[in-house]
Design an enzyme around this catalytic site. Structure first.
Site, PDB file in Angstrom:
ATOM      1  N   SER A   8      -3.288  -3.885   0.048  1.00  0.00           N
ATOM      2  CA  SER A   8      -2.575  -4.988   0.708  1.00  0.00           C
ATOM      3  C   SER A   8      -3.528  -5.645   1.695  1.00  0.00           C
ATOM      4  O   SER A   8      -4.544  -5.058   2.078  1.00  0.00           O
ATOM      5  CB  SER A   8      -1.379  -4.403   1.479  1.00  0.00           C
ATOM      6  OG  SER A   8      -0.810  -5.360   2.344  1.00  0.00           O
ATOM      7  N   LYS A  47      -2.219   1.616   3.437  1.00  0.00           N
ATOM      8  CA  LYS A  47      -2.957   0.654   2.609  1.00  0.00           C
ATOM      9  C   LYS A  47      -4.463   0.695   2.925  1.00  0.00           C
ATOM     10  O   LYS A  47      -5.289   0.423   2.050  1.00  0.00           O
ATOM     11  CB  LYS A  47      -2.372  -0.754   2.787  1.00  0.00           C
ATOM     12  CG  LYS A  47      -0.946  -0.877   2.240  1.00  0.00           C
ATOM     13  CD  LYS A  47      -0.881  -0.557   0.740  1.00  0.00           C
ATOM     14  CE  LYS A  47       0.485  -0.732   0.133  1.00  0.00           C
ATOM     15  NZ  LYS A  47       0.516  -0.482  -1.327  1.00  0.00           N
ATOM     16  N   TYR A 106       2.552   1.420   7.494  1.00  0.00           N
ATOM     17  CA  TYR A 106       2.243   0.755   6.215  1.00  0.00           C
ATOM     18  C   TYR A 106       0.745   0.443   6.142  1.00  0.00           C
ATOM     19  O   TYR A 106       0.089   0.708   5.127  1.00  0.00           O
ATOM     20  CB  TYR A 106       3.074  -0.526   6.105  1.00  0.00           C
ATOM     21  CG  TYR A 106       2.881  -1.298   4.816  1.00  0.00           C
ATOM     22  CD1 TYR A 106       3.467  -0.865   3.632  1.00  0.00           C
ATOM     23  CD2 TYR A 106       2.129  -2.473   4.793  1.00  0.00           C
ATOM     24  CE1 TYR A 106       3.308  -1.581   2.444  1.00  0.00           C
ATOM     25  CE2 TYR A 106       1.967  -3.195   3.610  1.00  0.00           C
ATOM     26  CZ  TYR A 106       2.565  -2.744   2.443  1.00  0.00           C
ATOM     27  OH  TYR A 106       2.397  -3.452   1.274  1.00  0.00           O
ATOM     28  N   ASP A 159       8.660   9.122 -10.599  1.00  0.00           N
ATOM     29  CA  ASP A 159       8.542   9.052  -9.138  1.00  0.00           C
ATOM     30  C   ASP A 159       7.081   9.389  -8.827  1.00  0.00           C
ATOM     31  O   ASP A 159       6.643  10.528  -9.056  1.00  0.00           O
ATOM     32  CB  ASP A 159       9.497  10.071  -8.497  1.00  0.00           C
ATOM     33  CG  ASP A 159       9.448  10.021  -6.976  1.00  0.00           C
ATOM     34  OD1 ASP A 159       8.439   9.532  -6.426  1.00  0.00           O
ATOM     35  OD2 ASP A 159      10.410  10.477  -6.343  1.00  0.00           O
ATOM     36  N   VAL A 160       6.347   8.404  -8.323  1.00  0.00           N
ATOM     37  CA  VAL A 160       4.885   8.580  -8.175  1.00  0.00           C
ATOM     38  C   VAL A 160       4.511   9.652  -7.151  1.00  0.00           C
ATOM     39  O   VAL A 160       3.347  10.020  -7.035  1.00  0.00           O
ATOM     40  CB  VAL A 160       4.163   7.255  -7.808  1.00  0.00           C
ATOM     41  CG1 VAL A 160       4.278   6.251  -8.928  1.00  0.00           C
ATOM     42  CG2 VAL A 160       4.658   6.691  -6.476  1.00  0.00           C
ATOM     43  N   ASP A 173       8.547   3.896 -13.190  1.00  0.00           N
ATOM     44  CA  ASP A 173       9.226   3.431 -11.976  1.00  0.00           C
ATOM     45  C   ASP A 173      10.453   4.302 -11.762  1.00  0.00           C
ATOM     46  O   ASP A 173      10.917   4.983 -12.690  1.00  0.00           O
ATOM     47  CB  ASP A 173       9.636   1.942 -12.144  1.00  0.00           C
ATOM     48  CG  ASP A 173       9.789   1.207 -10.820  1.00  0.00           C
ATOM     49  OD1 ASP A 173      10.662   1.612 -10.033  1.00  0.00           O
ATOM     50  OD2 ASP A 173       9.050   0.244 -10.589  1.00  0.00           O
TER      51      ASP A 173
HETATM   52  N1  LIG Z   1       4.773  -8.507  -1.848  1.00  0.00           N
HETATM   53  C1  LIG Z   1       3.831  -8.459  -0.930  1.00  0.00           C
HETATM   54  O1  LIG Z   1       3.769  -9.288  -0.006  1.00  0.00           O
HETATM   55  C2  LIG Z   1       2.763  -7.404  -1.006  1.00  0.00           C
HETATM   56  C3  LIG Z   1       1.596  -7.614  -0.271  1.00  0.00           C
HETATM   57  C4  LIG Z   1       0.616  -6.639  -0.319  1.00  0.00           C
HETATM   58  C5  LIG Z   1       0.790  -5.501  -1.081  1.00  0.00           C
HETATM   59  N2  LIG Z   1       1.943  -5.316  -1.767  1.00  0.00           N
HETATM   60  C6  LIG Z   1       2.059  -4.096  -2.557  1.00  0.00           C
HETATM   61  O2  LIG Z   1       2.335  -4.453  -3.896  1.00  0.00           O
HETATM   62  C7  LIG Z   1       2.962  -3.346  -4.559  1.00  0.00           C
HETATM   63  C8  LIG Z   1       4.163  -3.836  -5.333  1.00  0.00           C
HETATM   64  O3  LIG Z   1       5.138  -4.292  -4.397  1.00  0.00           O
HETATM   65  P1  LIG Z   1       6.045  -5.574  -4.653  1.00  0.00           P
HETATM   66  O4  LIG Z   1       5.641  -6.596  -3.684  1.00  0.00           O
HETATM   67  O5  LIG Z   1       6.062  -5.907  -6.078  1.00  0.00           O
HETATM   68  O6  LIG Z   1       7.453  -5.002  -4.149  1.00  0.00           O
HETATM   69  P2  LIG Z   1       8.741  -4.530  -4.974  1.00  0.00           P
HETATM   70  O7  LIG Z   1       9.577  -3.831  -3.977  1.00  0.00           O
HETATM   71  O8  LIG Z   1       9.305  -5.685  -5.707  1.00  0.00           O
HETATM   72  O9  LIG Z   1       8.168  -3.511  -6.055  1.00  0.00           O
HETATM   73  C9  LIG Z   1       7.813  -2.189  -5.751  1.00  0.00           C
HETATM   74  C10 LIG Z   1       8.070  -1.336  -6.977  1.00  0.00           C
HETATM   75  O10 LIG Z   1       7.636   0.008  -6.684  1.00  0.00           O
HETATM   76  C11 LIG Z   1       8.659   0.875  -7.146  1.00  0.00           C
HETATM   77  N3  LIG Z   1       8.642   2.163  -6.443  1.00  0.00           N
HETATM   78  C12 LIG Z   1       8.922   2.403  -5.150  1.00  0.00           C
HETATM   79  N4  LIG Z   1       8.840   3.716  -4.888  1.00  0.00           N
HETATM   80  C13 LIG Z   1       8.494   4.326  -6.047  1.00  0.00           C
HETATM   81  C14 LIG Z   1       8.262   5.678  -6.419  1.00  0.00           C
HETATM   82  N5  LIG Z   1       8.384   6.688  -5.556  1.00  0.00           N
HETATM   83  N6  LIG Z   1       7.886   5.932  -7.700  1.00  0.00           N
HETATM   84  C15 LIG Z   1       7.779   4.934  -8.603  1.00  0.00           C
HETATM   85  N7  LIG Z   1       8.003   3.633  -8.313  1.00  0.00           N
HETATM   86  C16 LIG Z   1       8.366   3.341  -7.042  1.00  0.00           C
HETATM   87  C17 LIG Z   1       9.950   0.114  -6.890  1.00  0.00           C
HETATM   88  O11 LIG Z   1      11.051   0.663  -7.575  1.00  0.00           O
HETATM   89  C18 LIG Z   1       9.564  -1.275  -7.331  1.00  0.00           C
HETATM   90  O12 LIG Z   1       9.752  -1.468  -8.707  1.00  0.00           O
HETATM   91  C19 LIG Z   1       3.281  -2.338  -3.454  1.00  0.00           C
HETATM   92  O13 LIG Z   1       2.311  -1.320  -3.457  1.00  0.00           O
HETATM   93  C20 LIG Z   1       3.179  -3.152  -2.191  1.00  0.00           C
HETATM   94  O14 LIG Z   1       2.876  -2.355  -1.066  1.00  0.00           O
HETATM   95  C21 LIG Z   1       2.927  -6.248  -1.759  1.00  0.00           C
END
Ligand SMILES: NC(=O)c1ccc[n+]([C@@H]2O[C@H](COP(=O)([O-])OP(=O)(O)OC[C@H]3O[C@@H](n4cnc5c(N)ncnc54)[C@H](O)[C@@H]3O)[C@@H](O)[C@H]2O)c1
Length: 302
Positions: free
Chosen positions: A152, A169, A165, A71-72, A43
Site C-alpha cells: 500500500s 504494509k 495498518y 483464510d490466508v 477468499d
Molecule cells: N483500496 C485501497 O485504497 C487500497 C490501497 C492500498 C492497498 N490496498 C490493499 O489492497 C488489497 C485488496 O484490498 P481492496 O482494496 O480490494 O479491499 P476489499 O476489502 O474490497 O478486498 C479485500 C479482500 O480480501 C479478503 N480477505 C480479507 N481477509 C481475508 C482472509 N483472512 N483470508 C482471505 N481473504 C481475506 C476480503 O474478503 C476481500 O475479498 C488489500 O491488501 C489492501 O490492504 C488497498
C-alpha cells in the site's frame, strides 16, 4: 503493451489470487482471465467469490476461474488453495497475495489485547509470508514464477491514524525485497503499493469503541488511484522481467517505481563489500539447493 501482446505472453498461465472475491483482487482476476490466464481465487467471502467465478467463466466461455475458500491466516487453507491450481489447471505460474484488512488500522488506542492486536498482522503480513512460501514450493517445481504482493502507499509513508495498518504494509515491502535474490532462479517477487483506490476497504471500520475513524475525513478528501492504473501495475509485474524486489506505487497518475534508499556511507566498507561479493553466490547456491529439496519434500507429503 497491446492486449494481443499480453495474451501472447500470459495465455494459459495459471494464477492464484487471494482476496479475489471483490475489490482490487477481483479487478486483477478479470484482467488476467481476459488475457487467457487460468485463475484460482482464494477468499473467505464464499458467495461473492462464487458469483465472481461464475461471471468470469461466462465471459471467458470456458472454465477459466475456480473459487476455493481460504483464510490466508492458515497454512492448511493456503496449501489447499495452491493445490487446487495444480489439480484443476496443472501448476502455479503467478501468485498474487492480495488479501488484506484495515480492521483496527489505527493501533495506538486499540485495546491491549494479544488476540485482537495480532489480527491485522496475521492477515496482512502472515497471509503474504505464508502464501509466498507455499508459492515458492510450487514455483521451484515449475522452475520459475511471478509473485505479486499487495502492499500500500501506507507501506511507504506513515502518519497518524493508520499506524497498525502501515506497520503491516511496511512489512510486506521488507519481506518482498528480501526475495529479490530468487530472480537468479527465475522467481520474481514484487510489491504493488496502491494509493487510495475506491473499494470497500477505504470505508474504514469504526474504532473498537464504536466511534468513527477520523482518518476517514482525510481519505474522503484525498485524490484516488483509478482501478485501471492499479491493474496495469499488477500486469507490469508479469510483463517486466527487470522487476524483482521492487515496490511499485500506484498513484492517481499511474505507476511510479519507489527508489531504494542508500545506506549512509559510514555503514559500508571496502572489506564488507568484498565479503558480500564472496557471500552472495554461495548464499544463492545454498538457497537454491535448499528450496529444491524443500519443494520435493513438500510435494511428497501432499
Ligand atoms: N483500496 C485501497 O485504497 C487500497 C490501497 C492500498 C492497498 N490496498 C490493499 O489492497 C488489497 C485488496 O484490498 P481492496 O482494496 O480490494 O479491499 P476489499 O476489502 O474490497 O478486498 C479485500 C479482500 O480480501 C479478503 N480477505 C480479507 N481477509 C481475508 C482472509 N483472512 N483470508 C482471505 N481473504 C481475506 C476480503 O474478503 C476481500 O475479498 C488489500 O491488501 C489492501 O490492504 C488497498
Amino acid at each position: 503493451m497491446t492486449l494481443e501482446q499480453d495474451i501472447a505472453l500470459m495465455s494459459n498461465k495459471i494464477a492464484v489470487v487471494t482476496g479475489g472475491s471483490k475489490g482490487i483482487g477481483l479487478a486483477v482476476c478479470t484482467a488476467l482471465v481476459a488475457r487467457g490466464v487460468k485463475v484460482v481465487i482464494g477468499d473467505i467471502l464464499i458467495k461473492e467469490g462464487q458469483e465472481a467465478v461464475a461471471a468470469l467463466n461466462k465471459n471467458a466461455g470456458n472454465e477459466s476461474a475456480v473459487f476455493q475458500y481460504c483464510d490466508v491466516r492458515k497454512y492448511d487453507d493456503l496449501k489447499v488453495l495452491f493445490n487446487v491450481a495444480e489439480t484443476r489447471f496443472g501448476g502455479v505460474d503467478i501468485a498474487v497475495l492480495n488479501a488484506g484488512i484495515a480492521i483496527q488500522a489505527g493501533g495506538l488506542f486499540d485495546p491491549m489485547e494479544d488476540e485482537s492486536e495480532r489480527f491485522i498482522h496475521d492477515v496482512n503480513v502472515g497471509g503474504v509470508i505464508k502464501g509466498n512460501k507455499i508459492a515458492i514450493m510450487h514455483m521451484m517445481k515449475r522452475k520459475g514464477g511471478i509473485i505479486i504482493n499487495t502492499s500500500s502507499i501506507a507501506g511507504i509513508i506513515s502518519g497518524g491514524g493508520l499506524g497498525a495498518y502501515a506497520a503491516t504494509k511496511h512489512a510486506v515491502i521488507g519481506w518482498t525485497r528480501s526475495l529479490e535474490p530468487l530472480q537468479s532462479f527465475n522467481i520474481r517477487a514484487n510489491a504493488v503499493c496502491p494509493y487510495w483506490t475506491e473499494t470497500d476497504i477505504i470505508k474504514l471500520p469504526p474504532n473498537p469503541d464504536g466511534s468513527k475513524n477520523d482518518f476517514l475525513d482525510v481519505l474522503d478528501a484525498s485524490p484516488k488511484a483509478p482501478m485501471e492504473h492499479v491493474v496495469e501495475t499488477f500486469l507490469s509485474c508479469i510483463r517486466n522481467e527487470e522487476y524483482a524486489g521492487e515496490a511499485l506505487i500506484v498513484a492517481p497518475d499511474g505507476c511510479h517505481e519507489h527508489p531504494r534508499s542508500d545506506l549512509p556511507e559510514s555503514c559500508v566498507s571496502e572489506s564488507m563489500l568484498q565479503a558480500l561479493l564472496e557471500y552472495q553466490p554461495k548464499m544463492l547456491e545454498k538457497t537454491k539447493q535448499k528450496l529444491e529439496e524443500a519443494s520435493k519434500a513438500y510435494f511428497s507429503k501432499l
